[in-house]
Design an enzyme around this catalytic site. Structure first.
Site, PDB file in Angstrom:
ATOM      1  CG  ASN A  23      -0.020  -0.777  -6.149  1.00 15.98           C
ATOM      2  OD1 ASN A  23      -0.278  -0.070  -5.166  1.00 15.98           O
ATOM      3  ND2 ASN A  23      -0.338  -2.045  -6.219  1.00 15.98           N
ATOM      4  NE  ARG A 400      -3.446   1.189   2.692  1.00 14.93           N
ATOM      5  CZ  ARG A 400      -2.372   0.449   3.009  1.00 14.93           C
ATOM      6  NH1 ARG A 400      -2.451  -0.473   3.946  1.00 14.93           N
ATOM      7  NH2 ARG A 400      -1.220   0.629   2.386  1.00 14.93           N
TER       8      ARG A 400
END
Ligand code: EPZ
Length: 421
Positions: A23, A400
Site C-alpha cells: 500500500n 495480490r
C-alpha cells in the site's frame, strides 16, 4: 485456478523476511507522474497488484523498468501518451485511482474510471473529488468515468477531509506538490504509507510538513526532480506473519519488522497472551502459553487497530480462551471470512459490523474459499492451526498482497503447498 493446501499441527520456528509495503508502493509508483525525471523505488514488493499498477502507468506512457527480480522499479514519465485510466485496469484494483491527483497536478487533466465496488464495500470516491475541487479542479462523472480538468493548474487550498481517507489523503498530497500556493490537508490520514509517500515526494523536491499527523501542509513548487526511495516495510504483511506462531505455536522472527508500524496491533497481542520482542533485525513473536486469550478489537484509522489485520485477528481468536468481540468500523462488509471459518468449526456470530467469536478448542481442516485479500490469508493461517488439511481456493486474491507466501511459511516449518487445479 490454483489453490493452497495447508496441513495443520506443526509448530513454526525460524525467520520470515517482510517485504516492502504494497500500500506504500501503490501510491509511490503514481508519484512518478509528477516529474519528468526518473523515480527509482527500492525494496519494492513482487505482487500482482504491482503488476497491475505497472500496466496502468504503461498505458499512460510511463516507462517502467523492473530490476533485481522486481525489487527495484525505475519509473519515468517524460514521454506521456495519455491521461486516461481505463476501466479495464481500474476495475481490477481500486488503487488505480491514485493517478488522479498526479495527472491533474502535472497535466491539468485526467479521465479516471470509477473503480466500482469490491467485495469489502462500495468504496466511493466522494472525498477525493471534494478535496480536488477545493483546489480548483472541475470534475464531472460521465459514463462511469471521472472527467477532471484544472484550467491553469491546481491552486493551494485548505482541504478538510470529512473522513481520514488514506487514498484521498494520498491523491491530495501528490496534487498539492505542484499546486500554486499552500495546501493544508485537515483530518489527513496518518498511516505509515502516507509518511513514506511524503518522504519520497520530499526527496523529489516537494515542500511538505506534518505527515503522520492529522494536518499536512504542502507548499507548491514549479517542478519536481529525480529521486531514489526505499519502500517502507509492509506493516500488514508483518502483522500477518507475527500471528503465524500464535496459531501454530513456536517462535518466529519477522525480519525488517518495526514496533512503530504495528503499535496498536501489538497491544492487542499482549492482552491475548503473546510476547513480542525487538531484535537487532526485527520482531520476535511467541505465544506465552499453549492457548491465546480472548480480546476485543475495534478497527480504526491509524494509529488504531488496522482494518487490514481484522480478518487475521478474528481467525486467531477462533481458538482463543474465551469470547472476543470484533467491531469493523472502516468497511461495511469485511466479515466474509467468517462463514469460511465457521466451516472449519469456528463459533462466530455476525450482526452488522460486529462479530462475536466464542473460542473453540480446535478448528478442523476443510475446503474453504478466499473472498478478498486479507480474508484469504486468514484462512491460510487458520489452516496452520487446524486439525487435518485445509484447501483454500481462489487464491488469486492472495497473490495480490503476499509475495511467495508458501515459501515464507514453508521456511519456518509449515506444511503448505500450491496445487494447480
Ligand atoms: C487503503 O484503501 C488501503 N489500500 C486498504 O487496504 C485499507 O483497507 C484502507 O486504506 C483503510 O486503511 C491501499 O492503500 C491501496 P480509504 P483506501 O479511502 O484508500 C470510505 C488492503 O487489504 N471512503 O481510507 O481505498 C471507504 O468506502 C486494502 O491492502 C469514502 O466513503 O481506503 C471506506 O469505507 C483493502 N469516500 C473508508 O472510507 C471516499 O472518497 C476507508 O477508505 C474514500 C473512502
Amino acid at each position: 485456478m490454483d489453490s493452497i493446501l495447508v496441513t495443520g499441527g506443526t509448530p513454526l520456528n525460524g525467520k520470515i523476511a517482510i517485504a516492502g509495503a504494497k500500500n506504500a508502493a501503490l501510491a509511490l509508483m503514481p508519484a512518478a507522474l509528477l516529474s519528468e525525471e526518473p523515480l527509482t523505488l527500492t525494496n519494492a514488493p513482487r505482487l500482482s497488484d504491482i503488476a497491475t499498477m505497472t500496466a496502468l502507468l504503461r498505458s499512460l506512457g510511463v516507462e517502467v523498468t523492473s530490476m533485481q527480480d522486481g525489487k527495484v522499479q525505475v519509473l519515468s514519465s517524460h514521454a506521456m501518451t495519455s491521461t486516461t485510466a481505463d476501466y479495464e485496469i481500474v476495475r481490477k484494483m481500486r488503487a488505480s485511482n491514485l493517478v488522479l491527483g498526479p495527472l491533474l497536478a502535472r497535466h491539468h487533466q485526467a479521465v479516471v474510471s470509477l473503480p466500482g465496488g469490491c467485495a469489502i464495500g462500495a468504496r466511493p470516491m466522494d472525498i477525493h473529488v471534494t478535496a480536488l475541487e477545493a483546489m480548483g479542479a472541475e470534475i464531472e462523472l460521465k459514463d462511469g468515468y471521472l472527467h477532471a480538468r484544472a484550467q491553469g493548474g491546481l491552486k493551494g487550498a485548505r482541504v478538510p477531509l470529512r473522513f481520514a481517507s488514506v487514498g484521498a489523503t494520498e491523491n491530495v498530497l501528490m496534487a498539492a506538490t505542484l499546486a500554486k500556493g499552500t495546501t493544508v490537508i485537515e483530518n489527513a490520514a496518518r498511516e505509515p504509507e502516507i509518511v513514506d509517500l511524503a518522504e519520497c515526494l520530499r526527496r523529489m523536491g516537494a515542500h511538505i510538513e506534518g505527515e503522520g499527523t492529522n494536518t499536512i501542509t504542502i507548499e507548491g513548487v514549479d517542478r519536481l526532480g529525480a529521486a531514489t526511495h526505499p519502500v517502507v516495510t509492509d506493516r500488514i504483511e508483518l502483522g500477518t506473519y507475527m500471528l503465524a506462531p500464535v496459531f501454530a505455536g513456536g517462535e518466529v522472527e519477522c525480519l525488517g519488522g518495526r514496533l512503530d508500524l504495528v503499535g496498536s496491533f501489538v497491544e492487542k497481542l499482549d492482552v491475548a497472551g503473546v510476547d513480542v520482542s525487538e531484535t537487532e533485525h526485527g520482531l520476535k513473536v511467541k505465544r506465552r502459553t499453549d492457548r491465546a486469550q480472548a480480546v476485543d478489537v475495534t478497527t480504526e484509522v491509524f494509529p488504531g487497530f488496522p482494518t487490514d489485520l481484522q480478518a487475521q485477528m478474528m481467525a486467531m481468536l477462533c481458538t482463543a480462551n474465551g469470547t472476543s468481540v470484533l467491531e469493523e468500523k472502516i468497511f461495511e462488509n469485511r466479515f466474509m471470512h467468517a462463514p469460511e471459518l465457521i466451516r472449519m468449526g469456528a463459533n462466530i456470530e455476525v450482526h452488522g459490523g460486529v462479530a462475536t467469536v466464542r473460542g473453540v478448542d480446535r478448528l478442523k481442516g476443510a475446503p474453504v474459499m478466499a473472498t478478498d485479500l486479507r480474508a484469504s490469508v486468514s484462512l491460510i493461517l487458520a489452516g496452520l492451526a487446524a486439525e487435518g488439511e485445509t484447501t483454500v481456493s481462489r487464491i488469486y486474491h492472495l497473490d495480490r498482497g503476499y509475495e511467495h507466501i508458501e515459501e515464507k511459511l514453508r521456511g519456518v516449518g509449515a506444511r503448505i503447498e500450491r496445487v494447480s487445479a
